[in-house]
Every structure is written in C-alpha cells, then in structure tokens.
Design a protein around this motif. Sequence first.
Motif, short mmCIF file in Angstrom:
data_model
loop_
_atom_site.label_atom_id
_atom_site.label_comp_id
_atom_site.label_asym_id
_atom_site.label_seq_id
_atom_site.Cartn_x
_atom_site.Cartn_y
_atom_site.Cartn_z
N SER A 252 23.64 38.47 -49.49
CA SER A 252 23.74 37.78 -50.77
C SER A 252 25.21 37.80 -51.22
O SER A 252 25.62 38.72 -51.95
N THR B 29 23.47 32.01 -53.34
CA THR B 29 22.81 31.83 -52.05
C THR B 29 22.38 33.17 -51.46
O THR B 29 22.90 34.23 -51.83
N PRO C 89 7.90 32.24 -49.42
CA PRO C 89 7.78 32.12 -50.88
C PRO C 89 6.69 31.13 -51.27
O PRO C 89 6.95 29.99 -51.66
N GLU D 270 15.65 32.91 -43.15
CA GLU D 270 15.44 32.05 -44.31
C GLU D 270 16.73 31.93 -45.11
O GLU D 270 17.39 32.94 -45.39
N TRP D 271 17.09 30.71 -45.48
CA TRP D 271 18.25 30.45 -46.33
C TRP D 271 17.75 29.89 -47.66
O TRP D 271 16.87 29.01 -47.68
N SER D 272 18.28 30.40 -48.74
CA SER D 272 17.92 29.87 -50.06
C SER D 272 19.16 29.74 -50.92
O SER D 272 20.14 30.49 -50.76
N ARG E 115 20.31 28.66 -55.15
CA ARG E 115 19.82 28.42 -56.50
C ARG E 115 20.98 28.11 -57.42
O ARG E 115 21.97 28.85 -57.45
N GLY F 53 16.38 25.27 -57.30
CA GLY F 53 16.60 25.99 -56.06
C GLY F 53 16.00 25.28 -54.87
O GLY F 53 15.11 24.44 -55.02
N VAL F 54 16.50 25.61 -53.69
CA VAL F 54 15.98 25.09 -52.44
C VAL F 54 15.85 26.25 -51.46
O VAL F 54 16.55 27.27 -51.58
N VAL F 55 14.96 26.11 -50.49
CA VAL F 55 14.75 27.15 -49.49
C VAL F 55 14.38 26.48 -48.17
O VAL F 55 13.72 25.43 -48.15
N ASN G 192 12.33 24.48 -55.89
CA ASN G 192 11.75 25.06 -57.09
C ASN G 192 12.60 24.70 -58.30
O ASN G 192 13.79 24.36 -58.18
N LEU H 54 6.43 23.41 -51.29
CA LEU H 54 6.87 23.84 -49.97
C LEU H 54 6.06 23.13 -48.90
O LEU H 54 4.85 22.94 -49.04
#
Length: 408
Positions: free
Chosen positions: A101, A110, A120, A157-159, A161, A174-176, A246, A258
């Motif tokens: 992070s 991110t 999620p 996993e990449w996220s 926000r 946000g995206v994931v 999200n 999702l």
Amino acid sequence: MITTSRPFLGLLVFAAGCAQAAEWRGLVDVRAVDSDASRSFLDSGMGKTRYDANSPRLSIGQAVLHGDADITDSISGTLELSADQQHRGIVDVREAWLAWSPVPAGAWKTRVKAGFFFPPTSVEIDYDSLGWVPKHTISSSAINSWIGEELRTNGVEWSARRLGRYVDAPYDVGVVAAVFNGNDPTGTLLAWRGWSISDRIAGRFDTVKLPDLPVYRSDGAIPRQWRDIHPFREVDGRLGYYAGANFNVGTRLELAALHYDNLADPMAVKDGQYSWRTRFDHVSAVWRPQGQWELAIQTMRGDTLMGPNAVALDFQSWFALASHPLGGGTAAIRYDHFRTRGHDILPADPNDENGYGVALAYDWPLSDSLSLMSEALLVRSDRSARRLLAELPQQTERSFTVSLRWRF
C-alpha cells in the motif's frame, strides 16, 4: 494427497518468519444448537443448514487466530488460521497474503494484494473483523455461504480508490481487478448439493464430501468424479479473473458490482476433480438512513459448466437484511431467496432447486471482548435430486442457535 503450490508455500514460510513481529488477535465461538433439519450437507446430506437433528447440542462453532505484521512502511502481511469440530483437517489456513500500500501522492489510494484471500464480494461480512463472519447474524446468506466454501482468490489483486475529500467531492469511487489460479472445481457443490445457509468456512486444504448420488458412482455417467471435493484446486493450468467497481457517499450509501470468471476448461479432469467453467455477476447496496437503521441487499446471477454439457447450471440468489439497535444490542432480520436451473444432457441427474430462508438474530455485547448472539433460522427448499436418496424433495428446516463469542 493435497499439494501446495510453490508461491503459496513461500508465502506461508515468509509469514511464519514474521510471526514474532505480528500482532495476534483471536476469536473463539462456542455454540448451543437445537435443530430439526435433515442430514446436513457437512455429513454428505442434502440438508441446507450446518446443523441437523443429530448434531451435538454444544460445539465449537469456530476458533480463529489472526496475525497482522508491518514488514515495511508500505508492505504488510496477514495470516489467519481456523479450526472447528466439523473441519476434516481440524486446523487450516483461512487466509494468507501480503499487501503493498504505497503512500498516496494525491486523491488516489492503491493497493496490491497477493496470496490466498477472500474476493470483495460481501456486504454482510465485516472485513475488518476476525474470521470473515457476518456482522449481525450467525449464519451467512446463501450467497456468502457459497463463497465461504467454494471461492477464494489464490493470486494477485489490484485496487484503487479515489478519496473524495481530496477533490472536494462528497463521494469516493473505487475499482478492483484480480487474476488467480485454482478455484477450478468451483461450482461442484452448487450443482450437486445446492445452496446452503450456513457460516461454515472452508480452509485452504479443506475437503467436502458430496451426497452419494448415482451420477458419480462407479457405474454412473461421470465415474471419474470423486465425492471428496477440493474447492481450491488447480486443474487446467488456466488463470481466472474478476473485476469490479464501488461507490460510496460517506457511510450513508455504499454500492458495488463485480464480474467473476474462472475461465476454466470444462473438459479438464485431474485426480478426481473436474474443472468447472463458473462465472457470475453480483451487485450490492448498503443504505444507512437516519435512526441507526442499516439496510443491505445483494444479488448474484451466474452459470457453471462441466464436461461436454454433462452438467450445465444457471444459478441465482439474493438477500435483503435490515438491522437496528434494540435495548442493549442489535436486532436483525434477513430474507434469502435462491434458485438453480439445470439444462444439460443428463436428465437422470436433476439439479433444479428453489428455496428461501428467514433469519432473526439478536447480538448482545456483554463486554469489550465478549458477546452473546442468538439466531432463529428457517429454510424451506425444493430439490428433486433428493428423491435419488429416498428423501422428500420439499423440506423445511428450523434451528435455534446461541453463540458466545470471545475476542482476544
């Protein structure tokens, strides 16, 4: 024999090396249960609930040990072990992952997460708590009961926000996205055993035994299929993925969607485990209006395929949950609806199902570390495959559970 992938083994070794520096927390959940349900799915039955009429009245619902370690300023690790009396391996790994992070340079925050962890996909689970347990009930919805048993991310996993406060916006977005291996048998339990309403969560090396249906007996149409299912196995060497988004307005409104696809080869089979092409979409919403009400809804629709149309199934489920403080605790009510529809080439292997469930729960905190939760659960379902086991296709199952939870 259960094999461990090299990346996962390396992660466990690394986590063990950081164990002394970790902050450890735990959960012990002691249960008292009264149930009239038919033979539970955990005892190779067609029952929809974790406990049946022959289950022990007192048991350990689950025991969880959770460790978090800060390795550097931006890298952290998590290891969660679990045990319960109905787990074939007794102690297992529920999650094990590393996260990077980086310090955000602007509005976007991110994170990259690698290891073995839950996707999620839930609005009733408290992701900041221990054990991936529901916040307001003892049992999980049908959707999250299935995810807890057959779905886990074994990958990266990449996220990202965007925090609204940095751009004078009243909302965050946000995206994931993730890629993973394993999860090839995902869909097996849903097709041949059906939906359940339970809080039983599978571990990394867990096995679940299917009902004794004729289709995968030695003289059946699919004799290469074992009754012992290893939900997180890799069978075909392909990677799967999921992607979602999200949106939230403070804590008042939360929306998420999702899409999941394991991209499995439905013709592949290895060590008694077939590869099932399973994909689904889910959307969810949580609304917290004035007066301390919390209203949550989640819906899922998907399909799964095994072999040359040997088993083909559409599935869907949704639930709505409402909770509100009452007295010294919190009361909650949840309604579930679930359904499957088969459209394959084996009419002697029916997998159609309709059902619903109602849960009434009350959570009463006794202290900062101790709480008492009770739940009355009713599940009514119609599954034609029960006739193959000399059972009535329509069943109504009831249970009352009291859970004493100690967090330390």
